[in-house]
Scaffold this motif. Structure first.
Motif, short mmCIF file in Angstrom:
data_model
loop_
_atom_site.label_atom_id
_atom_site.label_comp_id
_atom_site.label_asym_id
_atom_site.label_seq_id
_atom_site.Cartn_x
_atom_site.Cartn_y
_atom_site.Cartn_z
N GLY A 1 -3.22 -10.73 8.35
CA GLY A 1 -4.27 -9.84 7.91
C GLY A 1 -3.75 -8.52 7.41
O GLY A 1 -3.59 -8.33 6.22
N PRO A 2 -3.45 -7.52 8.29
CA PRO A 2 -3.12 -6.18 7.82
C PRO A 2 -1.91 -6.17 6.91
O PRO A 2 -1.00 -6.98 7.01
CB PRO A 2 -2.83 -5.41 9.12
CG PRO A 2 -3.53 -6.16 10.19
CD PRO A 2 -3.47 -7.60 9.76
N ALA A 3 -1.87 -5.20 6.02
CA ALA A 3 -0.78 -5.07 5.07
C ALA A 3 0.53 -4.81 5.78
O ALA A 3 0.59 -4.10 6.76
CB ALA A 3 -1.08 -3.92 4.10
N ARG A 4 1.60 -5.39 5.26
CA ARG A 4 2.93 -5.18 5.81
C ARG A 4 3.72 -4.30 4.86
O ARG A 4 4.10 -4.71 3.78
CB ARG A 4 3.66 -6.50 6.00
CG ARG A 4 3.01 -7.43 6.96
CD ARG A 4 3.90 -8.61 7.19
NE ARG A 4 5.21 -8.17 7.63
CZ ARG A 4 6.27 -8.98 7.63
NH1 ARG A 4 6.17 -10.21 7.26
NH2 ARG A 4 7.45 -8.54 8.05
N MET B 1 -3.23 -8.93 -4.05
CA MET B 1 -2.29 -7.91 -3.62
C MET B 1 -1.10 -7.78 -4.58
O MET B 1 -0.41 -8.76 -4.83
CB MET B 1 -1.78 -8.25 -2.22
CG MET B 1 -2.84 -8.10 -1.12
SD MET B 1 -4.19 -9.32 -1.14
CE MET B 1 -3.35 -10.76 -0.49
N GLY B 2 -0.87 -6.57 -5.08
CA GLY B 2 0.22 -6.35 -6.02
C GLY B 2 1.07 -5.14 -5.72
O GLY B 2 1.92 -4.75 -6.53
N ALA B 3 0.87 -4.52 -4.55
CA ALA B 3 1.67 -3.36 -4.17
C ALA B 3 3.10 -3.77 -3.83
O ALA B 3 3.39 -4.96 -3.60
CB ALA B 3 1.03 -2.64 -2.98
N ALA C 1 -2.34 -2.43 -4.56
CA ALA C 1 -3.34 -3.10 -3.73
C ALA C 1 -2.71 -3.86 -2.57
O ALA C 1 -1.74 -4.60 -2.74
CB ALA C 1 -4.16 -4.07 -4.58
N THR C 2 -3.29 -3.67 -1.38
CA THR C 2 -2.93 -4.43 -0.19
C THR C 2 -4.17 -5.17 0.31
O THR C 2 -5.25 -5.05 -0.28
CB THR C 2 -2.37 -3.51 0.91
OG1 THR C 2 -3.35 -2.52 1.23
CG2 THR C 2 -1.09 -2.83 0.44
N GLU C 3 -4.03 -5.96 1.39
CA GLU C 3 -5.06 -6.91 1.78
C GLU C 3 -6.45 -6.30 1.97
O GLU C 3 -7.43 -6.76 1.38
CB GLU C 3 -4.66 -7.64 3.07
CG GLU C 3 -3.62 -8.73 2.89
CD GLU C 3 -2.20 -8.22 3.11
OE1 GLU C 3 -1.98 -6.98 2.98
OE2 GLU C 3 -1.31 -9.04 3.40
N ASP C 4 -6.55 -5.29 2.83
CA ASP C 4 -7.88 -4.81 3.17
C ASP C 4 -8.56 -4.07 2.01
O ASP C 4 -9.75 -4.27 1.78
CB ASP C 4 -7.85 -3.93 4.42
CG ASP C 4 -9.14 -4.01 5.20
OD1 ASP C 4 -9.64 -5.14 5.42
OD2 ASP C 4 -9.69 -2.96 5.57
N PRO C 5 -7.85 -3.23 1.25
CA PRO C 5 -8.48 -2.65 0.06
C PRO C 5 -8.95 -3.70 -0.94
O PRO C 5 -9.99 -3.52 -1.59
CB PRO C 5 -7.38 -1.76 -0.52
CG PRO C 5 -6.57 -1.36 0.67
CD PRO C 5 -6.55 -2.57 1.55
N VAL C 6 -8.21 -4.80 -1.06
CA VAL C 6 -8.65 -5.88 -1.94
C VAL C 6 -9.97 -6.46 -1.44
O VAL C 6 -10.92 -6.70 -2.21
CB VAL C 6 -7.57 -6.98 -2.03
CG1 VAL C 6 -8.13 -8.27 -2.63
CG2 VAL C 6 -6.39 -6.49 -2.85
N ARG C 7 -10.05 -6.69 -0.13
CA ARG C 7 -11.30 -7.18 0.47
C ARG C 7 -12.46 -6.23 0.18
O ARG C 7 -13.55 -6.66 -0.24
CB ARG C 7 -11.13 -7.34 1.97
CG ARG C 7 -12.43 -7.63 2.71
CD ARG C 7 -12.23 -7.63 4.21
NE ARG C 7 -11.98 -6.32 4.78
CZ ARG C 7 -12.92 -5.45 5.12
NH1 ARG C 7 -14.19 -5.75 4.93
NH2 ARG C 7 -12.60 -4.28 5.65
N LEU C 8 -12.24 -4.94 0.38
CA LEU C 8 -13.31 -3.96 0.19
C LEU C 8 -13.74 -3.88 -1.28
O LEU C 8 -14.92 -3.71 -1.57
CB LEU C 8 -12.84 -2.59 0.68
CG LEU C 8 -12.63 -2.47 2.20
CD1 LEU C 8 -11.95 -1.15 2.54
CD2 LEU C 8 -13.95 -2.61 2.94
N GLU C 9 -12.77 -4.00 -2.18
CA GLU C 9 -13.10 -3.95 -3.60
C GLU C 9 -13.95 -5.15 -4.01
O GLU C 9 -14.89 -5.03 -4.79
CB GLU C 9 -11.81 -3.86 -4.43
CG GLU C 9 -12.05 -3.40 -5.85
CD GLU C 9 -10.79 -2.93 -6.54
OE1 GLU C 9 -10.90 -2.43 -7.68
OE2 GLU C 9 -9.68 -3.06 -5.96
#
Length: 426
Positions: free
Chosen positions: A3-6, A192-194, A251-259
């Motif tokens: 889940g959370p971004a690494r 995710m592309g960060a 972009a990481t996981e949770d911001p992608v979800r929110l977007e």
């Protein structure tokens, strides 16, 4: 991870990392393991999992006083987890017994002689009924060093009010998104592309789907063959197609979800945690969202999607190895994997758990998850993975600047250095 971004720390030399591990271990005093002749305490060092204490309590009841598992919660971020484990293991800390390892760490910890091999009946019990992909992440040099507790895999999430059928290839998805954009409808393809592990996961999925090899089969040589070049070209075309979010390269996981939840996306490639989050945040939008296998490179070849998850390992310095192996087997047995799947959203590694009716409500997408898990992509299985991931994420970022042939050469050289310990550890 699940889940959370690494995010990666600023790298330092391998020798410096080991020295720092030894120097900084003093403040991390070991918790007792019951070495005074009383009931042994089996210290479980594991990432935060909301309902894992219930599993621990059940296993303690099952042990009937022969040992007691104590759940020591690791930090939330994967890099912080690894730092704590490495520091203490490098110092031979006997206060650690069962360890929850990200699937990308097992080979590294095994090569350092920090964890014990699973043998005999312990190994047989773990291998029985466990999916092949997760088992692959738990092996090193043909031996088993981890017991897969949970796994994870990304899916394609798409808006059924915008798309009648999910795309089978990335090019199809780009074309559908461009058509939606031309019609003035929500169109973005969000993922995710960060410059972090999420970008490596995306590229690894594309490379494996194209039949590419990043490393040789024995994990000792950098290959970067034609399939990996195809994947680089696909990633570049996606990044420059006009259908990504302006924030794609960050972009990481949770911001992608929110977007996606905000309504601007037609597609999202992300982990299953987005499903319950969307149900809670926007039930009306959730009714319009379905899931499918992540698109492939070629329409006639199913994608191979990179898996995550956690393996349970037994510390080489545990004073109670027999009890630790038994405790680990209990923590990841079929009953407890189902409980954790239903209550904590972590997909099981034991195939039969997916057939349980209780899984239907928590995992309506379970058939797609299982389909991907039966033909998965694993990240390069090597003790040098941390170094490889660090250099790969740097070279792949930003994806729009990729030059397929040149970038493949740069990756090959950097990965070769990492394999020869010329690279760095975070």
């Amino acid at each position: 991870m699940t889940g959370p971004a690494r995010r990666r720390r600023r790298p330092g030399a391998r020798a410096g990392a080991v020295a720092a591990a030894l120097a900084l271990v003093a403040p991390l005093a070991a918790c007792g393991s019951g070495g005074d002749g009383g009931t042994p305490t089996i210290n479980l060092y594991y990432p935060p999992e909301q309902n894992l204490q219930k599993v621990v309590d059940d296993c303690n009841a099952e042990a009937q006083g022969r040992y007691r598992i104590a759940y020591r919660v690791l930090p939330r971020q994967a890099d912080d987890q690894r730092v704590q484990l490495v520091r203490r293991l490098a110092a031979g800390d006997t206060g650690m017994d069962v360890l929850g390892l990200d699937v990308t760490w097992t080979q590294e910890f095994a090569s350092a002689d920090w964890i014990r091999e699973w043998t005999g009946q312990d190994r047989a019990d773990v291998e029985q009924g466990t999916l092949a992909g997760p088992l692959d992440t738990a092996r090193y040099q043909g031996k088993l060093y981890g017991a897969p507790k949970n796994t994870n895999v990304q899916l394609l999430w798409y808006r059924t009010d915008l798309v009648s059928q999910p795309p089978k290839t990335w090019d199809d998805m780009i074309k559908q998104a461009q058509d939606l954009k031309a019609q003035g409808k929500p169109y973005q393809v969000l993922t995710m592309g960060a410059q972090y592990e999420g970008l490596v996961v995306l590229y690894n999925t594309l490379a494996e789907s194209a039949g590419g090899k990043i490393l040789s089969d024995d994990g000792r040589q950098a290959v970067m063959d034609a399939g990996t070049v195809t994947a680089l070209d696909q990633l570049r075309r996606f990044a420059t197609s006009g259908v990504t979010s302006p924030s794609f390269s960050n972009a990481t996981e949770d911001p992608v979800r929110l977007e996606f939840q905000s309504g601007g996306g037609a597609f999202q490639v992300n982990w299953p945690f987005v499903y319950p989050a969307l149900q809670e945040a926007d039930p009306e939008l959730a009714k319009k969202v379905k899931w499918a296998r992540v698109p492939g490179i070629d329409a006639d070849t199913p994608s191979k999607v990179t898996i995550g998850g956690v393996n349970l390992a037994v510390s080489a310095y545990s004073r109670h190895p027999a009890e630790s192996f038994e405790a680990a087997r209990c923590l990841r047995n079929a009953r407890n994997q189902k409980f954790s799947a239903v209550n904590d959203g972590v997909p099981p590694t034991i195939e039969q758990v997916y057939d349980d009716p209780e899984m239907d409500r928590a995992y309506p997408m379970k058939e797609t998850i299982l389909e991907e898990l039966k033909e998965p992509a694993t990240r390069p299985l090597t003790p040098a993975y941390q170094s490889i991931s660090t250099v790969m994420s740097a070279i792949l970022s930003p994806p729009s600047a990729i030059r397929p042939e040149q970038t493949a050469d740069e990756l090959r050289d950097a990965i070769a250095d990492a394999l020869e310990s010329k690279g760095v550890l975070p």
